[in-house]
Design an enzyme around this catalytic site. Structure first.
Site, PDB file in Angstrom:
ATOM      1  N   ASN A  31       2.191  51.916  -0.740  1.00 32.47           N
ATOM      2  CA  ASN A  31       0.500  52.384  -0.758  1.00 32.47           C
ATOM      3  C   ASN A  31       0.264  52.807   0.825  1.00 32.47           C
ATOM      4  O   ASN A  31      -0.748  53.651   0.844  1.00 32.47           O
ATOM      5  CB  ASN A  31      -0.328  51.304  -1.460  1.00 32.47           C
ATOM      6  CG  ASN A  31      -0.279  51.449  -2.927  1.00 32.47           C
ATOM      7  OD1 ASN A  31      -0.241  52.590  -3.521  1.00 32.47           O
ATOM      8  ND2 ASN A  31      -0.049  50.312  -3.466  1.00 32.47           N
ATOM      9  N   ARG A  82      -8.465  41.284  -4.908  1.00 35.07           N
ATOM     10  CA  ARG A  82      -7.688  41.463  -6.303  1.00 35.07           C
ATOM     11  C   ARG A  82      -7.275  40.325  -6.340  1.00 35.07           C
ATOM     12  O   ARG A  82      -6.237  39.777  -5.600  1.00 35.07           O
ATOM     13  CB  ARG A  82      -7.027  42.745  -6.297  1.00 35.07           C
ATOM     14  CG  ARG A  82      -6.085  42.774  -7.342  1.00 35.07           C
ATOM     15  CD  ARG A  82      -5.399  44.242  -7.773  1.00 35.07           C
ATOM     16  NE  ARG A  82      -4.633  44.580  -8.575  1.00 35.07           N
ATOM     17  CZ  ARG A  82      -4.052  45.550  -8.658  1.00 35.07           C
ATOM     18  NH1 ARG A  82      -4.085  46.559  -7.787  1.00 35.07           N
ATOM     19  NH2 ARG A  82      -2.828  45.785  -9.585  1.00 35.07           N
ATOM     20  N   ARG A 164      10.333  79.630 -33.418  1.00 36.68           N
ATOM     21  CA  ARG A 164      10.175  79.353 -32.103  1.00 36.68           C
ATOM     22  C   ARG A 164       9.415  80.415 -31.165  1.00 36.68           C
ATOM     23  O   ARG A 164       9.922  81.648 -31.252  1.00 36.68           O
ATOM     24  CB  ARG A 164      11.822  79.225 -31.546  1.00 36.68           C
ATOM     25  CG  ARG A 164      11.958  78.980 -30.126  1.00 36.68           C
ATOM     26  CD  ARG A 164      13.327  79.020 -29.752  1.00 36.68           C
ATOM     27  NE  ARG A 164      13.602  78.500 -28.164  1.00 36.68           N
ATOM     28  CZ  ARG A 164      13.898  77.052 -28.028  1.00 36.68           C
ATOM     29  NH1 ARG A 164      14.116  76.271 -28.995  1.00 36.68           N
ATOM     30  NH2 ARG A 164      13.897  76.894 -26.681  1.00 36.68           N
TER      31      ARG A 164
END
Length: 229
Positions: A31, A82, A164
């Site tokens: 991160n 957190r 198709r």
């Protein structure tokens, strides 16, 4: 410590939440690892803070190093600590969202994933405008793919092999790209899920299907970012 850090804004109708976990096995310190000249998380944080319809931006992290990098960007982003139980490999994004909901007032929550650095502020603003105009209860971002998909049991998912379609006549299938989700607080409270009620889709360009999950994704996304800057 399980609380918001100082400077919580008083008006929080629409807030963005970017979960930034410290642990990453495939790409260490993913991160905050530099990508095209910036920490990975900076790309989505800049998009979120530049969005006109987002009132406040939060980062939920268990990592002091990530918190320091976020603060060093000087974007006015708020931090929420957190808990370790929400920072494991098994912890869900919903668990982080619910923990955040217990601490922050909001009407609409925009959950953004740092692994989608191709996100632009324009996408967030366009999606939020549509979210209120329709109105919607939740929304996801997606890209359109014109590939033909099959189940493991050899049954087709999105087309009839007897008829198709030609590519130019095929509308394709929308695939979640994981960039962001918008959720009304009432939906999150009721369903404990990011999606529920009347769901909408914000379609993004095909190249935004790229997410950074493995090392080989890094260079592909870096080239895309260099092209759009």
């Amino acid at each position: 410590m399980d609380q918001l850090l100082p400077s919580t804004p008083s008006h929080t109708a629409t807030v963005a939440l970017i979960p930034l976990r410290g642990g990453s096995k495939s790409i260490p310190k993913k991160n905050i690892k530099p990508l095209a000249g910036k920490p990975l998380c900076a790309w989505v944080l800049e998009a979120a803070t530049a969005a006109k319809h987002i009132d406040a931006v939060y980062v939920s992290t268990d990592c002091p190093e990530i918190a320091a990098v976020v603060q060093g960007l000087n974007l006015g982003v708020h931090l929420i600590e957190r808990l370790a139980e929400f920072a494991t490999d098994e912890a869900s994004t919903e668990a982080v969202m619910l923990h955040f909901m217990d601490h922050c007032p909001f009407e609409r929550l925009v959950t953004i994933q740092a692994t989608s650095p191709l996100l632009r502020a324009e996408d967030l603003d366009t999606a939020l405008a549509r979210f209120d105009h329709e109105p919607l209860d939740s929304l996801l971002s997606a890209v359109r793919t014109k590939r033909f998909f099959w189940n493991d049991d050899a049954t087709p998912i999105n087309y009839d092999p007897l008829h198709r379609p030609r590519r130019q006549e095929f509308s394709g299938t929308l695939m979640e790209n994981g960039a962001f989700y918008i959720t009304r607080r009432a939906i999150l409270e009721r369903h404990r899920c990011r999606l529920g009620g009347r769901i909408g889709i914000h379609e993004m360009p095909e190249h935004t299907a790229l997410e950074i999950d493995e090392p080989e994704d890094w260079e592909l996304v870096a080239r895309c970012l260099a092209a759009q800057v």
